[in-house]
Scaffold this motif. Structure first.
Motif, short mmCIF file in Angstrom:
data_model
loop_
_atom_site.label_atom_id
_atom_site.label_comp_id
_atom_site.label_asym_id
_atom_site.label_seq_id
_atom_site.Cartn_x
_atom_site.Cartn_y
_atom_site.Cartn_z
N SER A 302 0.60 -1.15 -0.09
CA SER A 302 0.20 -0.04 -0.05
C SER A 302 0.93 1.25 -0.17
O SER A 302 0.70 2.05 -0.72
N VAL A 305 2.40 1.78 -3.46
CA VAL A 305 1.50 2.26 -4.46
C VAL A 305 0.95 3.78 -4.07
O VAL A 305 0.97 4.58 -4.93
N LEU A 306 0.85 4.14 -2.89
CA LEU A 306 0.52 5.09 -2.23
C LEU A 306 1.62 6.35 -2.77
O LEU A 306 1.20 7.63 -3.52
N ASN A 309 1.56 7.07 -6.61
CA ASN A 309 0.42 7.67 -6.88
C ASN A 309 0.65 9.18 -6.68
O ASN A 309 0.06 9.91 -7.39
N TYR A 310 1.23 9.40 -5.30
CA TYR A 310 1.69 10.82 -5.06
C TYR A 310 2.28 11.33 -6.03
O TYR A 310 2.39 12.53 -6.51
#
Lengths: 326, 345
Positions: A302, A305-306, A309-310
């Protein structure tokens, strides 16, 4: 007769430029300074860098073999469990504990991260190459446009996850026979994720190319006899770099999640080869007693991926000239 | 508009045929053998006959043709028969009796028609996944509206963060996480969805609600994350338009400006995005159904894949593809209907 045009008047002293006061800034310096203002993107990029370096150089820092079975030291808890439960089986030899076969969790996490990141990067690159190629061809060559866009629409209407599952279960055996259990699976997952995720990139690139193609610099390049492929390489590709970079971050995130999902469903890498998704899947059966074995790989996926994405969010802002410089 | 719809509909037919052909050919490469479970004592010639009975002896194209006939000719006949015999809507019509016992698509696992099994599994999927979608939409729209209206406020920042998390945390992590917290430690909700549970009074209805909470929440988080981003971006596009300034200058209240003028215009792209997400409901959330043991469509596909049940996999995948194509079409047409500025022809 008209009066002779006077030579340009002497400039007013106060308005005269004393030369450029700062050296010209390149585009990428601007992008970087905008990117640095986006706190989330900076944190995301830093985190991604740390994770990447960690999984790259981790095996040298933490030298335990992730596949070594040590049945005497099985089911050890992470070291922080000792804070509230002094009877828990902990030890500095395995700071994050061990699994039900006595394999060290920390070295498994590092090895699993290597697999997940490798699959993510490779699948992302593959889907970028396919997507950019098809997008450029469709945008630049009018004859290919109809066919390629129909193909893109066709791929967009395929049910992706069911097809991924079908493809992985079907081609697992022959590829394993040819490239070994790990190599075959790596090729298979990278290929299926890459082949099923290039469509958004192709659409974005096609749109950009269609607009760029009509601009004067392309006309100028054509008028001096530049070949189409040279125009694409020298003039068009550098100009579509920013949307490609943004969709690259999205692609990396999707690829990591898809790989973990396949491993979670039990169709991923072979059972002795740790990946984050597989560690999570194996731990679900024992999560009442050992919740950390679910939490650690899950948090790793997580957060990665976070971060990605940011990073993508910040890149989009930084690369958009309408937002930059405001 | 009508010509556009007809043209798209006509174009969808070859697309569907092509997709079904590709899936069929892909499945032909499957290494598994449906006779692998048959005991070794069965002589080879009997095995060969069993293979013939499963329709495996024919050339590939004949098999494909037979599958097409079964799905597009036999199954509709059964459906029409059911409509005129048992359904409330058309049950008053005389029984058509179109189906005369032709061979249907048979599952290799259960030896029963694939469509019957799909219809048995569909309600569970529709209840859980469909309800999750509705809940997700209902949460996402207000969040999107408010965070666009108060752009860069604390609420907006928090909303952005939560949607980023929703994007980033995969369902195979949120599922077990919720199970650990709410079933294991707190003991509020059951960790397994019991599909045999019958709702007939208030207490059993409460049990049903309790077992649906966690899968619905996991799925709704994903929907909410995506939709509220769309809603926010779409609202932001419209909030700076001239007509909003005009509406304010006329002295309309802020509520009317935002909820009537801006919202109606911003909903146009969002409605199409919502329509595009509908096929995923029928497709079932394979992972979430697997985590919470909901025996819906997604789980059916997964078990069929592992059991090498090719007719089932083929039919299910094709149904998913058909729904995707159909809802792409609906989204396009909706976009044209809702926004009179869009001209397709």
């Amino acid at each position: 007769m008209t009066e002779p045009v006077p030579s340009s008047p002497a400039p007013i002293e106060a308005l005269r430029d004393k030369g450029p006061d700062r050296p010209p800034r390149s585009q990428w310096r601007d992008v970087w300074s905008q990117f640095r203002k986006h706190k989330g993107a900076m944190v995301g990029a830093a985190f991604l860098l740390i994770i990447t370096l960690g999984v790259l150089f981790g095996p040298w820092l933490w030298t335990l073999d992730p596949q070594r079975l040590d049945i005497r030291a099985k089911d050890m808890r992470p070291i922080y469990t000792a804070l509230w439960d002094s009877t828990a089986k902990t030890g500095w030899g395995h700071p994050l504990g061990t699994d039900q076969l006595g394999r060290d969790n920390l070295s498994q996490l590092i090895a699993g991260g290597r697999a997940s990141m490798a699959v993510g990067w490779a699948a992302m690159l593959l889907s970028l190459i396919i997507g950019t190629g098809i997008g450029v061809m469709a945008g630049y060559f009018r004859k290919a446009d109809g066919v390629l866009m129909r193909l893109t629409d066709l791929f967009l209407s395929l049910p992706i996850l069911p097809l991924l599952l079908v493809a992985v279960t079907l081609f697992r055996q022959p590829l394993r026979a040819n490239f070994g259990p790990e190599g075959g699976m790596f090729i298979l997952i990278v290929a299926v994720v890459g082949i099923t995720s290039w469509m958004p990139t192709a659409r974005i690139v096609r749109g950009e190319i269609l607009a760029l193609k009509e601009r004067e610099f392309v006309l100028a390049a054509r008028s001096i006899g530049t070949r189409p492929f040279k125009i694409i390489r020298r003039h068009l590709l550098p100009n579509v770099l920013s949307p490609i970079m943004v969709s690259a971050t999205l692609g990396l995130a999707t690829a990591i999640i898809t790989e973990s999902a396949l491993s979670f469903l039990g169709v991923g890498f072979p059972s002795d080869f740790p990946t984050w998704g597989k560690m999570l899947a194996d731990a679900v059966a024992r999560m009442e007693d050992f919740p950390e074995r679910v939490l650690l790989p899950g948090i790793a996926i997580s957060l990665t991926v976070l971060g990605v994405n940011y990073l993508g969010d910040g890149l989009r802002d930084a690369l958009d000239p309408r937002i930059r410089g405001r | 508009m009508l010509t556009f719809a007809v043209r798209r509909l006509v174009l969808a037919i070859p697309t569907l045929f092509f997709i079904s052909f590709v899936i069929f050919m892909l499945l032909q490469l499957a290494p598994g053998d449906p006779m692998a479970q048959v005991p070794l004592t069965v002589p080879p010639e009997v095995k060969e006959k069993m293979r013939q009975a499963l329709g495996l002896g024919e050339p590939v194209l004949v098999q494909y043709w037979k599958w097409l006939v079964q799905v597009f000719w036999t199954e509709p006949k059964i459906f029409i028969d059911w409509l005129t015999r048992d359904s409330l809507l058309l049950g008053w019509l005389p029984d058509t009796q179109l189906y005369q016992g032709e061979l249907r698509v048979i599952s290799w696992q259960t030896r029963s028609p694939v469509m019957d099994i799909v219809l048995q599994r569909l309600p569970q999927t529709l209840w859980v996944v469909g309800l999750a979608y509705v809940v997700g939409v209902l949460i996402a729209l207000p969040i999107g509206i408010y965070s666009a209206y108060r752009q860069y406020s604390v609420f907006d920042q928090a909303g952005t963060f939560v949607t980023m998390i929703g994007f980033s945390i995969p369902p195979f992590f949120t599922g077990p996480l919720l199970i650990v917290i709410f079933s294991v430690y707190l003991g509020w909700f059951p960790s397994i969805y019991d599909t045999t549970h019958v709702v007939n009074d208030w207490a059993s209805f409460k049990v049903q609600i309790y077992q649906m909470v966690m899968p619905v929440m996991v799925l709704a988080l994903q929907t909410t994350a995506q939709l509220s981003r769309y809603m926010r971006a779409s609202m932001l596009d419209n909030l700076n338009q001239d007509y909003v300034r005009t509406a304010r200058a006329k002295g309309l209240s802020e509520a009317v400006v935002v909820m009537v003028h801006v919202l109606r215009n911003s909903m146009i792209p969002v409605v199409t995005v919502i329509a595009l997400g509908v096929p995923a409901i029928f497709g079932g959330a394979i992972i979430t159904e697997n985590v919470f043991k909901v025996n819906g469509i997604g789980q059916l596909l997964l078990t069929a894949l592992f059991a090498n049940d090719l007719p089932m996999v083929m039919t299910l995948t094709f149904i998913f593809a058909m729904l995707i194509v159909l809802f792409n079409l609906i989204a396009d047409i909706l976009y044209g209907l809702l926004d009179p500025r869009i001209r397709y022809d």
